[in-house]
Design a protein around this motif. Structure first.
Motif, PDB file in Angstrom:
ATOM      1  N   MET A  21       0.845  -1.212   0.497  1.00 12.18           N
ATOM      2  CA  MET A  21      -0.180  -0.042   0.036  1.00 12.18           C
ATOM      3  C   MET A  21       0.847   1.503   0.174  1.00 12.18           C
ATOM      4  N   ILE A  22       0.783   1.933  -1.049  1.00 12.88           N
ATOM      5  CA  ILE A  22       1.726   3.215  -0.914  1.00 12.88           C
ATOM      6  C   ILE A  22       0.969   4.090  -0.865  1.00 12.88           C
ATOM      7  N   LEU A  23       0.922   5.016   0.497  1.00 13.07           N
ATOM      8  CA  LEU A  23       0.498   6.366   0.637  1.00 13.07           C
ATOM      9  C   LEU A  23       1.135   7.455   0.007  1.00 13.07           C
ATOM     10  N   LYS A  24       0.100   8.536   0.659  1.00 10.06           N
ATOM     11  CA  LYS A  24      -0.192  10.122  -0.140  1.00 10.06           C
ATOM     12  C   LYS A  24       1.525  10.634   0.416  1.00 10.06           C
ATOM     13  N   ARG A  25       2.049   9.889   1.531  1.00  4.75           N
ATOM     14  CA  ARG A  25       3.196  10.874   1.907  1.00  4.75           C
ATOM     15  C   ARG A  25       4.125  10.250   1.002  1.00  4.75           C
ATOM     16  N   ASP A  26       4.114   8.790   0.756  1.00  2.00           N
ATOM     17  CA  ASP A  26       5.278   8.369   0.536  1.00  2.00           C
ATOM     18  C   ASP A  26       5.523   8.871  -1.077  1.00  2.00           C
ATOM     19  N   ILE A  27       5.314   9.196  -1.894  1.00  2.00           N
ATOM     20  CA  ILE A  27       5.068  10.126  -2.936  1.00  2.00           C
ATOM     21  C   ILE A  27       6.017  11.303  -2.539  1.00  2.00           C
ATOM     22  N   VAL A  28       5.263  12.267  -1.848  1.00  3.16           N
ATOM     23  CA  VAL A  28       5.452  12.785  -1.320  1.00  3.16           C
ATOM     24  C   VAL A  28       7.167  13.321  -1.002  1.00  3.16           C
ATOM     25  N   ASP A  29       7.706  12.360  -0.176  1.00  2.40           N
ATOM     26  CA  ASP A  29       8.322  12.038   1.121  1.00  2.40           C
ATOM     27  C   ASP A  29       9.731  11.672  -1.125  1.00  2.40           C
ATOM     28  N   ARG A  30       9.235  11.052  -1.599  1.00  2.00           N
ATOM     29  CA  ARG A  30       9.890  10.307  -2.383  1.00  2.00           C
ATOM     30  C   ARG A  30      10.099  11.543  -3.717  1.00  2.00           C
ATOM     31  N   ALA A  31       9.409  12.529  -3.486  1.00  2.00           N
ATOM     32  CA  ALA A  31      10.059  14.385  -4.982  1.00  2.00           C
ATOM     33  C   ALA A  31      11.012  14.355  -3.764  1.00  2.00           C
ATOM     34  N   PHE A  32      10.716  14.943  -2.907  1.00  2.00           N
ATOM     35  CA  PHE A  32      11.684  15.327  -1.696  1.00  2.00           C
ATOM     36  C   PHE A  32      13.237  15.478  -1.530  1.00  2.00           C
ATOM     37  N   LYS A  33      13.279  13.944  -1.568  1.00  2.00           N
ATOM     38  CA  LYS A  33      14.075  12.994  -2.079  1.00  2.00           C
ATOM     39  C   LYS A  33      14.845  13.040  -3.049  1.00  2.00           C
ATOM     40  N   LEU A  34      14.175  12.896  -4.635  1.00  2.00           N
ATOM     41  CA  LEU A  34      14.782  13.366  -5.510  1.00  2.00           C
ATOM     42  C   LEU A  34      15.177  14.564  -5.776  1.00  2.00           C
ATOM     43  N   LEU A  35      15.124  15.762  -5.276  1.00  4.59           N
ATOM     44  CA  LEU A  35      15.659  16.882  -5.534  1.00  4.59           C
ATOM     45  C   LEU A  35      16.346  17.201  -4.773  1.00  4.59           C
ATOM     46  N   SER A  36      16.424  15.970  -3.375  1.00  3.56           N
ATOM     47  CA  SER A  36      17.787  16.603  -2.259  1.00  3.56           C
ATOM     48  C   SER A  36      19.190  15.669  -2.473  1.00  3.56           C
ATOM     49  N   ASP A  68      -9.809  17.378   1.836  1.00  2.00           N
ATOM     50  CA  ASP A  68     -10.633  16.374   3.103  1.00  2.00           C
ATOM     51  C   ASP A  68      -8.875  15.703   2.764  1.00  2.00           C
ATOM     52  N   SER A  69      -7.476  15.725   2.041  1.00  4.11           N
ATOM     53  CA  SER A  69      -6.284  14.865   1.573  1.00  4.11           C
ATOM     54  C   SER A  69      -5.938  15.063   3.240  1.00  4.11           C
ATOM     55  N   TYR A  70      -5.125  13.960   2.964  1.00  3.61           N
ATOM     56  CA  TYR A  70      -4.136  14.075   4.459  1.00  3.61           C
ATOM     57  C   TYR A  70      -3.395  12.965   3.539  1.00  3.61           C
ATOM     58  N   LEU A  71      -2.162  13.143   4.207  1.00  6.38           N
ATOM     59  CA  LEU A  71      -0.365  12.906   3.693  1.00  6.38           C
ATOM     60  C   LEU A  71      -0.851  11.003   4.282  1.00  6.38           C
ATOM     61  N   GLY A  72      -1.786  10.814   5.371  1.00  6.28           N
ATOM     62  CA  GLY A  72      -1.145   9.649   6.093  1.00  6.28           C
ATOM     63  C   GLY A  72      -2.816   8.472   4.802  1.00  6.28           C
ATOM     64  N   ASP A  73      -3.484   9.154   3.883  1.00  8.46           N
ATOM     65  CA  ASP A  73      -4.799   8.670   2.793  1.00  8.46           C
ATOM     66  C   ASP A  73      -3.489   7.457   1.668  1.00  8.46           C
ATOM     67  N   GLU A  74      -4.224   6.252   1.474  1.00  9.30           N
ATOM     68  CA  GLU A  74      -3.573   5.831   0.651  1.00  9.30           C
ATOM     69  C   GLU A  74      -3.716   6.259  -0.635  1.00  9.30           C
ATOM     70  N   SER A  75      -2.282   6.320  -1.444  1.00  9.65           N
ATOM     71  CA  SER A  75      -2.721   6.519  -2.545  1.00  9.65           C
ATOM     72  C   SER A  75      -3.533   6.001  -4.050  1.00  9.65           C
ATOM     73  N   SER A  79       4.783  19.883   3.223  1.00  8.23           N
ATOM     74  CA  SER A  79       4.376  17.988   3.012  1.00  8.23           C
ATOM     75  C   SER A  79       2.905  18.600   2.622  1.00  8.23           C
ATOM     76  N   GLN A  80       2.323  19.114   3.920  1.00 11.07           N
ATOM     77  CA  GLN A  80       1.181  18.904   3.640  1.00 11.07           C
ATOM     78  C   GLN A  80       0.839  20.026   2.042  1.00 11.07           C
ATOM     79  N   GLN A 124      -0.849  18.909  -1.822  1.00  9.53           N
ATOM     80  CA  GLN A 124      -2.109  19.188  -1.946  1.00  9.53           C
ATOM     81  C   GLN A 124      -1.732  19.652  -3.914  1.00  9.53           C
ATOM     82  N   THR A 125      -0.778  20.333  -3.834  1.00  5.72           N
ATOM     83  CA  THR A 125      -0.138  20.271  -5.884  1.00  5.72           C
ATOM     84  C   THR A 125       0.194  18.969  -6.337  1.00  5.72           C
ATOM     85  N   LEU A 126       0.092  18.108  -5.716  1.00 13.16           N
ATOM     86  CA  LEU A 126      -0.286  16.255  -6.330  1.00 13.16           C
ATOM     87  C   LEU A 126      -1.197  16.067  -6.740  1.00 13.16           C
TER      88      LEU A 126
END
Length: 134
Positions: free
Chosen positions: A1-16, A60-67, A29-30, A34-36
């Motif tokens: 199960m991939i969470l929305k947080r996983d996508i956002v964190d991976r994008a920040f990791k790619l940038l770093s 109603d979108s949260y980082l802990g939600d399933e993507s 991240s929040q 919204q951008t995602l």
């Protein structure tokens, strides 16, 4: 199960990993969630459905939600989000990140493209003699 947080964190990791020193605070991240959500609403058209679960209400979108996406779409979506984050922060993405994002996104589109089936019937078959040399 991939969470929305996983996508956002991976994008920040790619940038770093590309050399950017961006603050990925919980508020940022929040905001990127919204951008995602906005990006996925744009990308999921009739020809492409990545399975991303959009909430009815924007708030109603949260980082802990399933993507709702599968692992084979994670790279393409996170790379695309990383490019959006660059533009939001006014940064120019490096060429390597642009190339990686292009490759990952094109691979994802190849997997998820819905090609409508063609039905043949006697009514839509063209019959004739073709091009003859006279």
């Amino acid at each position: 199960m991939i969470l929305k947080r996983d996508i956002v964190d991976r994008a920040f990791k790619l940038l770093s990993m590309s050399g950017f020193n961006l603050d990925d605070s919980p508020e940022d991240s929040q905001d990127m969630l919204q951008t995602l959500d906005d990006m996925m609403a744009e990308l999921q058209t009739g020809s492409y459905n990545f399975g991303y679960l959009l909430s009815e209400d924007v708030t109603d979108s949260y980082l802990g939600d399933e993507s709702g996406i599968k692992r084979d779409a994670l790279s393409g979506i996170s790379h695309k989000l990383a490019l959006r984050i660059c533009s939001l922060y006014g940064k120019m993405p490096p060429v390597l990140l642009l190339n990686q994002a292009d490759d990952a996104y094109n691979a994802m589109l190849t997997i998820y493209q819905n090609i409508p089936s063609v039905e043949y019937s006697a009514d839509n078959v063209v019959l004739g003699t073709g091009n003859k040399v006279r």
